[in-house]
Scaffold this motif. Structure first.
Motif, PDB file in Angstrom:
ATOM      1  N   VAL A 145     -55.068 -53.637 -40.200  1.00 21.47           N
ATOM      2  CA  VAL A 145     -56.272 -54.127 -40.869  1.00 21.47           C
ATOM      3  C   VAL A 145     -55.924 -54.446 -42.315  1.00 21.47           C
ATOM      4  O   VAL A 145     -55.401 -53.601 -43.044  1.00 21.47           O
ATOM      5  CB  VAL A 145     -57.407 -53.085 -40.813  1.00 21.47           C
ATOM      6  CG1 VAL A 145     -58.587 -53.518 -41.679  1.00 21.47           C
ATOM      7  CG2 VAL A 145     -57.851 -52.860 -39.372  1.00 21.47           C
ATOM      8  N   ASP A 146     -56.178 -55.681 -42.718  1.00 19.79           N
ATOM      9  CA  ASP A 146     -55.949 -56.112 -44.091  1.00 19.79           C
ATOM     10  C   ASP A 146     -57.285 -56.112 -44.822  1.00 19.79           C
ATOM     11  O   ASP A 146     -58.172 -56.916 -44.527  1.00 19.79           O
ATOM     12  CB  ASP A 146     -55.333 -57.522 -44.102  1.00 19.79           C
ATOM     13  CG  ASP A 146     -54.850 -57.933 -45.487  1.00 19.79           C
ATOM     14  OD1 ASP A 146     -55.650 -57.817 -46.443  1.00 19.79           O
ATOM     15  OD2 ASP A 146     -53.699 -58.370 -45.607  1.00 19.79           O
ATOM     16  N   HIS A 147     -57.423 -55.199 -45.777  1.00 20.95           N
ATOM     17  CA  HIS A 147     -58.707 -55.044 -46.476  1.00 20.95           C
ATOM     18  C   HIS A 147     -58.933 -56.124 -47.530  1.00 20.95           C
ATOM     19  O   HIS A 147     -60.072 -56.320 -47.972  1.00 20.95           O
ATOM     20  CB  HIS A 147     -58.774 -53.657 -47.115  1.00 20.95           C
ATOM     21  CG  HIS A 147     -58.664 -52.532 -46.134  1.00 20.95           C
ATOM     22  ND1 HIS A 147     -59.675 -52.202 -45.261  1.00 20.95           N
ATOM     23  CD2 HIS A 147     -57.635 -51.694 -45.846  1.00 20.95           C
ATOM     24  CE1 HIS A 147     -59.289 -51.194 -44.495  1.00 20.95           C
ATOM     25  NE2 HIS A 147     -58.060 -50.871 -44.831  1.00 20.95           N
ATOM     26  N   ASN A 148     -57.879 -56.821 -47.923  1.00 17.17           N
ATOM     27  CA  ASN A 148     -58.049 -57.877 -48.929  1.00 17.17           C
ATOM     28  C   ASN A 148     -58.631 -59.147 -48.332  1.00 17.17           C
ATOM     29  O   ASN A 148     -59.362 -59.873 -49.003  1.00 17.17           O
ATOM     30  CB  ASN A 148     -56.705 -58.185 -49.601  1.00 17.17           C
ATOM     31  CG  ASN A 148     -56.232 -57.040 -50.482  1.00 17.17           C
ATOM     32  OD1 ASN A 148     -57.030 -56.257 -50.983  1.00 17.17           O
ATOM     33  ND2 ASN A 148     -54.925 -56.931 -50.656  1.00 17.17           N
ATOM     34  N   ILE A 149     -58.296 -59.429 -47.071  1.00 22.31           N
ATOM     35  CA  ILE A 149     -58.877 -60.609 -46.423  1.00 22.31           C
ATOM     36  C   ILE A 149     -59.890 -60.217 -45.355  1.00 22.31           C
ATOM     37  O   ILE A 149     -60.520 -61.080 -44.759  1.00 22.31           O
ATOM     38  CB  ILE A 149     -57.791 -61.535 -45.842  1.00 22.31           C
ATOM     39  CG1 ILE A 149     -56.847 -60.763 -44.915  1.00 22.31           C
ATOM     40  CG2 ILE A 149     -57.011 -62.188 -46.942  1.00 22.31           C
ATOM     41  CD1 ILE A 149     -55.754 -61.629 -44.309  1.00 22.31           C
ATOM     42  N   GLY A 150     -60.043 -58.917 -45.108  1.00 19.87           N
ATOM     43  CA  GLY A 150     -61.135 -58.434 -44.266  1.00 19.87           C
ATOM     44  C   GLY A 150     -60.982 -58.695 -42.786  1.00 19.87           C
ATOM     45  O   GLY A 150     -61.985 -58.883 -42.100  1.00 19.87           O
TER      46      GLY A 150
END
Length: 409
Positions: A145-150
């Motif tokens: 899960v990439d929290h910067n691009i959601g």
């Protein structure tokens, strides 16, 4: 053999040797790879596209009686049990011995690991078949899960589970900027699934990894985990910070040693407007993430802000542009202290921001990343027009329309 005339014929041809596979896991890996092509080319709601394809495939092949056809139908029904017609699919008389183990797995462990900044979190779940001989080995499902691009940026299914888990533990133990923990299975399911919903709607998928090929099997495994708490399934947009909360955070920051180190509490009266404008941009940027947190700063977040977002979304004058790097460096240091990040992490972020300043200045000077709206406002200001003055704005628009009409084609 003649070329397949339909996508269903193509699938049957690709699965012609499915009965020769050694175990249920091999068959599920083949099935998810075949459905991955459907997922990859779908233009919207990719997961629904796969479900509809499976429904249509089961309907179109209902009269096929070959061992390969009946077996791949069983595999698809196990992978996508909510597809129309899946519940009525039964293994044929020639079904391989492993067909009864399709999807018959139990969770053996659930974990999470990631970087201390909070940019990315990987979730890892391990599963074992009820019958390992015909089902297959214990295997791992990993979702990034990439929290910067959601989004859920990548997924992977592989084994042996013990080897993958051991590699992850060793990697995290040897890196002070990563963490590892056991994870609640319901939370794992909720976090991966809610970010997968966004991934499924992407027009273009991330280029690397096994997202498309393994997506269907990952979804099937996630569905076996306990459902997340109701609050984790709410689709509402996260609540932004209230004005009072923003004000409290700004006051706390300006009273911090990090702000003092960069001389922010002592800026001149003439620079106060720029200081508070830059702070508002920092807070506005944090609210754009799917998991907004004004204290989550890292080299990656700083890059997104200084080298992209602020140029597209804000009009800076020279005072603002001079002030912004100081504000970002001090805010990132303040946030790192409040979050208890290691000194190495805070230092890396500060060094990265310092190295970004020349490119930030270049982008500010050229204006090459301004959005059309931002460019228009910048031109207004350059022409001495107050964007908040309706009469002046109307006059500027009319003058520019006339200017464009007068220009030769």
């Amino acid at each position: 053999m003649a070329s397949p005339r339909t996508p269903f014929e193509a699938v049957l041809h690709a699965a012609r040797d499915v009965t020769k596979l050694d175990c249920a896991l091999d068959a599920e890996m083949l099935g998810t790879a075949l459905l991955g092509s459907v997922y990859a080319i779908a233009e919207e709601d990719r997961n629904s596209a796969v479900r509809h394809f499976v429904s249509d495939f089961l309907s179109a092949t209902s009269r096929r009686r070959t061992a390969a056809a009946t077996t791949i139908r069983t595999v698809f029904a196990a992978l996508v049990p909510d597809a129309a017609g899946a519940a009525s699919v039964k293994p044929g008389a020639q079904a391989p011995s492993w067909s009864g183990q399709l999807g018959k797995v139990r969770l053996t462990g659930s974990y999470a690991y990631g970087d201390v900044y909070g940019d990315q979190t990987s979730y890892l779940a391990t599963f074992a078949y009820d019958d390992s001989t015909s089902g297959g080995p214990e295997h791992a499902v990993v979702a990034l899960v990439d929290h910067n691009i959601g989004i859920t940026k990548d997924v992977f299914v592989g084994g042996p589970a013990e080897r993958i888990l051991g590699q992850v533990r060793e990697m995290c133990a040897g890196d002070a900027l990563t963490w590892f923990r056991e994870e609640d299975p319901a939370r794992l399911r909720g976090e991966v699934a809610r970010h997968l919903v966004i991934t499924d709607e992407l027009g273009d998928l991330p280029d690397e990894g096994s997202l498309a090929t393994d997506r269907t099997l990952v979804g099937a495994r996630l569905a076996l985990l306990p459902p997340p708490a109701p609050a984790a399934t709410v689709d509402d947009e996260p609540e932004p910070l209230s004005t009072a909360e923003r004000d409290r955070l700004v006051r706390s920051f300006l009273a911090s040693p990090e702000a003092a180190r960069f001389g922010l509490p002592e800026v001149s009266e003439a620079d106060l407007a720029s200081l508070h404008f830059c702070l508002s941009l920092v807070l506005d940027h944090s609210a754009t993430f799917s998991d907004p947190d004004p204290l989550r700063w890292s080299p990656a977040v700083a890059g997104l802000f200084l080298l992209d977002w602020v140029h597209r979304r804000a009009v800076l004058d020279m005072d603002d542009a001079a002030m912004l790097p100081r504000v970002v460096r001090s805010w990132a240091a303040y946030a790192a202290r409040l979050r208890g990040l290691p000194a190495e992490a805070a230092s890396q972020t500060d060094t990265s921001i310092e190295e970004m300043v020349p490119e930030f200045v270049r982008l500010y000077t050229t204006g090459e990343r301004r959005s059309p709206a931002t460019a228009a406002v910048a031109q207004l200001i350059a022409d001495g027009v107050d964007p908040n003055d309706p009469a002046a704005l109307d006059a500027w628009i009319e003058a520019n329309r006339q200017r464009m009409d007068d220009e030769p084609a």
